[in-house]
Design a protein around this motif. Sequence first.
Motif, mmCIF file in Angstrom:
data_model
loop_
_atom_site.group_PDB
_atom_site.id
_atom_site.type_symbol
_atom_site.label_atom_id
_atom_site.label_comp_id
_atom_site.label_asym_id
_atom_site.label_seq_id
_atom_site.Cartn_x
_atom_site.Cartn_y
_atom_site.Cartn_z
ATOM 1 N N TYR A 65 23.292 17.462 -8.531
ATOM 2 C CA TYR A 65 23.508 18.455 -9.590
ATOM 3 C C TYR A 65 23.852 19.816 -8.989
ATOM 4 O O TYR A 65 24.809 20.470 -9.417
ATOM 5 C CB TYR A 65 22.261 18.559 -10.476
ATOM 6 C CG TYR A 65 22.318 19.691 -11.472
ATOM 7 C CD1 TYR A 65 23.149 19.614 -12.583
ATOM 8 C CD2 TYR A 65 21.545 20.834 -11.298
ATOM 9 C CE1 TYR A 65 23.213 20.656 -13.505
ATOM 10 C CE2 TYR A 65 21.592 21.869 -12.211
ATOM 11 C CZ TYR A 65 22.433 21.776 -13.311
ATOM 12 O OH TYR A 65 22.493 22.816 -14.206
ATOM 13 N N ILE A 66 23.107 20.240 -8.011
ATOM 14 C CA ILE A 66 23.357 21.547 -7.403
ATOM 15 C C ILE A 66 24.711 21.553 -6.689
ATOM 16 O O ILE A 66 25.513 22.470 -6.883
ATOM 17 C CB ILE A 66 22.209 21.948 -6.454
ATOM 18 C CG1 ILE A 66 20.941 22.211 -7.281
ATOM 19 C CG2 ILE A 66 22.581 23.189 -5.639
ATOM 20 C CD1 ILE A 66 19.692 22.411 -6.461
ATOM 21 N N ASP A 67 24.982 20.522 -5.888
ATOM 22 C CA ASP A 67 26.250 20.443 -5.160
ATOM 23 C C ASP A 67 27.453 20.357 -6.097
ATOM 24 O O ASP A 67 28.455 21.031 -5.899
ATOM 25 C CB ASP A 67 26.275 19.227 -4.226
ATOM 26 C CG ASP A 67 25.466 19.428 -2.957
ATOM 27 O OD1 ASP A 67 25.155 20.586 -2.608
ATOM 28 O OD2 ASP A 67 25.141 18.408 -2.306
ATOM 29 N N THR A 109 10.477 22.421 0.162
ATOM 30 C CA THR A 109 11.290 23.619 -0.054
ATOM 31 C C THR A 109 12.339 23.789 1.044
ATOM 32 O O THR A 109 13.426 24.282 0.780
ATOM 33 C CB THR A 109 10.420 24.888 -0.165
ATOM 34 O OG1 THR A 109 9.561 24.970 0.962
ATOM 35 C CG2 THR A 109 9.627 24.894 -1.442
ATOM 36 N N GLU A 110 12.018 23.356 2.243
ATOM 37 C CA GLU A 110 13.024 23.427 3.311
ATOM 38 C C GLU A 110 14.216 22.546 2.960
ATOM 39 O O GLU A 110 15.366 22.945 3.131
ATOM 40 C CB GLU A 110 12.419 22.994 4.650
ATOM 41 C CG GLU A 110 13.384 23.153 5.805
ATOM 42 C CD GLU A 110 12.756 22.820 7.139
ATOM 43 O OE1 GLU A 110 13.510 22.428 8.043
ATOM 44 O OE2 GLU A 110 11.527 22.935 7.282
ATOM 45 N N GLN A 111 13.931 21.374 2.433
ATOM 46 C CA GLN A 111 14.997 20.468 2.020
ATOM 47 C C GLN A 111 15.826 21.082 0.892
ATOM 48 O O GLN A 111 17.038 20.926 0.840
ATOM 49 C CB GLN A 111 14.394 19.129 1.580
ATOM 50 C CG GLN A 111 15.390 18.015 1.463
ATOM 51 C CD GLN A 111 14.708 16.697 1.154
ATOM 52 O OE1 GLN A 111 13.672 16.648 0.485
ATOM 53 N NE2 GLN A 111 15.290 15.626 1.622
ATOM 54 N N MET A 112 15.190 21.814 0.003
ATOM 55 C CA MET A 112 15.908 22.480 -1.076
ATOM 56 C C MET A 112 16.843 23.551 -0.514
ATOM 57 O O MET A 112 17.975 23.675 -0.943
ATOM 58 C CB MET A 112 14.934 23.107 -2.084
ATOM 59 C CG MET A 112 14.177 22.100 -2.919
ATOM 60 S SD MET A 112 15.233 20.921 -3.787
ATOM 61 C CE MET A 112 16.322 22.005 -4.688
ATOM 62 N N HIS A 113 16.371 24.309 0.459
ATOM 63 C CA HIS A 113 17.209 25.356 1.041
ATOM 64 C C HIS A 113 18.333 24.768 1.894
ATOM 65 O O HIS A 113 19.374 25.408 2.062
ATOM 66 C CB HIS A 113 16.359 26.354 1.826
ATOM 67 C CG HIS A 113 15.596 27.261 0.934
ATOM 68 N ND1 HIS A 113 16.177 28.271 0.211
ATOM 69 C CD2 HIS A 113 14.286 27.282 0.593
ATOM 70 C CE1 HIS A 113 15.271 28.882 -0.515
ATOM 71 N NE2 HIS A 113 14.114 28.297 -0.309
ATOM 72 N N ILE A 115 20.252 22.470 1.017
ATOM 73 C CA ILE A 115 21.393 22.283 0.120
ATOM 74 C C ILE A 115 22.303 23.514 0.197
ATOM 75 O O ILE A 115 23.519 23.392 0.364
ATOM 76 C CB ILE A 115 20.926 22.040 -1.334
ATOM 77 C CG1 ILE A 115 20.099 20.753 -1.415
ATOM 78 C CG2 ILE A 115 22.118 21.991 -2.289
ATOM 79 C CD1 ILE A 115 19.377 20.561 -2.741
ATOM 80 N N SER A 116 21.725 24.681 0.095
ATOM 81 C CA SER A 116 22.505 25.917 0.163
ATOM 82 C C SER A 116 23.056 26.138 1.565
ATOM 83 O O SER A 116 24.212 26.538 1.731
ATOM 84 C CB SER A 116 21.634 27.116 -0.243
ATOM 85 O OG SER A 116 21.131 26.920 -1.546
ATOM 86 N N ILE A 145 22.630 36.742 4.944
ATOM 87 C CA ILE A 145 23.167 36.716 3.578
ATOM 88 C C ILE A 145 22.108 36.199 2.611
ATOM 89 O O ILE A 145 21.903 36.748 1.530
ATOM 90 C CB ILE A 145 24.420 35.805 3.507
ATOM 91 C CG1 ILE A 145 25.548 36.372 4.350
ATOM 92 C CG2 ILE A 145 24.876 35.598 2.063
ATOM 93 C CD1 ILE A 145 26.676 35.391 4.607
ATOM 94 N N TRP A 146 21.430 35.116 3.013
ATOM 95 C CA TRP A 146 20.533 34.428 2.078
ATOM 96 C C TRP A 146 19.308 35.233 1.717
ATOM 97 O O TRP A 146 18.740 35.063 0.642
ATOM 98 C CB TRP A 146 20.167 33.034 2.603
ATOM 99 C CG TRP A 146 20.093 32.088 1.456
ATOM 100 C CD1 TRP A 146 18.989 31.430 0.999
ATOM 101 C CD2 TRP A 146 21.161 31.722 0.574
ATOM 102 N NE1 TRP A 146 19.308 30.683 -0.113
ATOM 103 C CE2 TRP A 146 20.642 30.851 -0.383
ATOM 104 C CE3 TRP A 146 22.511 32.066 0.497
ATOM 105 C CZ2 TRP A 146 21.411 30.307 -1.411
ATOM 106 C CZ3 TRP A 146 23.282 31.527 -0.503
ATOM 107 C CH2 TRP A 146 22.724 30.656 -1.446
#
Length: 185
Positions: A65-67, A109-113, A115-116, A145-146
């Motif tokens: 979904y995010i990608d 949360t590392e896995q979530m980041h 993605i970005s 940037i992040w």
Amino acid sequence: MARKKTILKSQILETAYQVVKKEGFEGFTARNIAKTMDCSTQPIYLEFKSMDDLKHELMVKIRAYIDETIYKKERTEEPMLNMCLNYVYFAKEEPVFFKALFFESQLDTEQMHIISYDQMMKLFEQYDGTKELTKAGKIKIFKNIWITVHGTAVLVAQGFLKFHEKDVTDYIKQALEQSVPEYKN
């Protein structure tokens, strides 16, 4: 003759996804998902070994979904700026879901980041000012940037920062200009 399944794995996964989008991970229980589907918890445990198994498959769905949805929106003609703006818009438009993914620590949360991070690394490979940099150099730029992008998104999701597109765009442009070699917008 065996009974035909009436509740499919894909339906359970979609319901779990919708529950997390609407309620966050507070609602991610077998009982709540079953209630939403108007069934018992039995079909969930027949299709998934455990709630962790369901959560793992949910993570795959969330990443897609995010990608494929969040990061694909074209708000400007500049891909890096688009990606950053899309992240902040995600926080603005879906604050419960954003907080569930990045605040509640129910997912890695590392896995979530990542993605970005992965999306930005693809953009760095295409941009003249960054494609020749070392991996360490790209990571440093991403972090610079992040900090601005994620910080802005968090403040927007929490309601501490009113979302004004021009202001948010200016914050992000400034971070890009200060961090990315030869950045031109």
